[in-house]
Enzyme design. Sequence first.
Site, PDB file in Angstrom:
ATOM      1  N   GLN A   1     -28.208 -35.282  27.665  1.00 15.24           N
ATOM      2  CA  GLN A   1     -28.482 -36.205  26.570  1.00 15.24           C
ATOM      3  C   GLN A   1     -29.776 -36.969  26.791  1.00 15.24           C
ATOM      4  OE1 GLN A   1     -25.801 -40.016  27.733  1.00 15.24           O
ATOM      5  NE2 GLN A   1     -24.646 -38.089  27.540  1.00 15.24           N
TER       6      GLN A   1
ATOM      7  N   HIS B   1     -31.649 -40.894  25.284  1.00 21.46           N
ATOM      8  CA  HIS B   1     -31.535 -42.104  24.473  1.00 21.46           C
ATOM      9  C   HIS B   1     -32.896 -42.453  23.888  1.00 21.46           C
ATOM     10  CE1 HIS B   1     -27.663 -42.432  26.335  1.00 21.46           C
ATOM     11  NE2 HIS B   1     -28.162 -42.726  27.515  1.00 21.46           N
TER      12      HIS B   1
ATOM     13  N   GLU C   1     -31.528 -47.556  30.971  1.00 22.94           N
ATOM     14  CA  GLU C   1     -30.386 -47.831  31.842  1.00 22.94           C
ATOM     15  C   GLU C   1     -30.730 -47.576  33.302  1.00 22.94           C
ATOM     16  OE1 GLU C   1     -27.824 -43.709  31.606  1.00 22.94           O
ATOM     17  OE2 GLU C   1     -27.973 -44.902  29.768  1.00 22.94           O
TER      18      GLU C   1
ATOM     19  N   HIS D   1     -31.026 -36.543  30.701  1.00 20.77           N
ATOM     20  CA  HIS D   1     -30.207 -36.824  31.871  1.00 20.77           C
ATOM     21  C   HIS D   1     -28.754 -36.413  31.650  1.00 20.77           C
ATOM     22  CE1 HIS D   1     -29.743 -40.382  29.288  1.00 20.77           C
ATOM     23  NE2 HIS D   1     -28.560 -40.533  29.841  1.00 20.77           N
TER      24      HIS D   1
ATOM     25  N   ARG E   1     -27.112 -35.982  21.953  1.00 22.09           N
ATOM     26  CA  ARG E   1     -26.729 -34.880  22.844  1.00 22.09           C
ATOM     27  C   ARG E   1     -27.580 -33.649  22.579  1.00 22.09           C
ATOM     28  NH1 ARG E   1     -21.730 -36.583  20.947  1.00 22.09           N
ATOM     29  NH2 ARG E   1     -20.544 -37.830  22.449  1.00 22.09           N
TER      30      ARG E   1
END
Length: 356
Positions: free
Chosen positions: A134, A136, A155, A213, A233
């Site tokens: 996936q 982001h 993150e 990642h 995804r």
Amino acid sequence: MWVQIPPSAHQAASAAPKPGLLFVKTKGDPFSSLRSSSSFCFMSSLVAFELTPIYRQRVWGGQRLKAASPPIGEAWLVYEENLVAVGPYAGRSLADVTALEGEALLGRRGGRLAGGRFPLLIKLLDCADWLSVQVHPNDQQALEREGPGYLGKTEAWHILEATPEAQVIAGLRPGASAAKLAQSLREGTLLNWLRYLPAQAGETIFIPAGTVHALGPGILLYEVQQTSDLTYRLYDWDRPAAGGRALHLEKSLAAIDPQAGGQPIPAAQTQPDGRYPLVNCPYFHLELLTAHRQSLTLDTEGESFHALTILEGQAQMTGDGWDRQLGRFGTIVVPAGCDHYHIKPLTHLRLLKVKV
């Protein structure tokens, strides 16, 4: 080691989890006429609080966070939707408390992030199988693709446990491009372009928005991120798309930064008592703390709340008007208005502290 992210790398924003809260408010509201003042020095109106965790079922989850079927993959420790456990705000969400208390909770820096929302999501993940491959989006991409109110997601992972064969995917191999990835998706060869890394307990990996990642089986980890659950995804290991696991190929390809890669930070060679910065980025600052014989004294300085999660041991935490004892995975939020507080180790102690 600090991971420094230049301002140019973050021109967009993100969304957040919780455990159980305890608040004590002074009689009256000394902040009512002062909240908008940038020069205001906070006095303590709130005390530190815990939130009630939210457990999420995941097809790839395990049994280490909570025994359940379907399995639990995530425990959201600090998030906008988590509810206060006890005290005057019991039963209210962290989002409600944030709206009511503003900078008294968030601090001067925290109040400028995420449009006044609580800016972080903190969770634990128990991976018994591969998570989807996936990516982001960053803040600007989230706004353009999803609309107002959506944030991007940067993150960081701190690996708590990992089996000897455990791996993560963090970035792409050299030579990757959006066009080559699109071709690989058509040909079924995407996995050939992924960058695999061994997972090791104690290691921290920084994942900026745009990084392809995935987490592999055999990993238990702590994750801090922008307050966003926006995920695109690319590949889901041939699982059926039903059940909310659809692919987002067009959005994924638009969000990917082929040059972005997870930046592993080796496990710190810690002393019994010490502080070890792990990640410093525009959205959060993550630090590992250890204590054995010496108590720790920390201070929010009115700049940001602190969110603390115990990884090992037990601690007594005290501040002005509050006293809490926590064990493994216990998580507490110290509002910015609490200023200084103390952490007394009851056993050998390892904990993570995050602020904005």
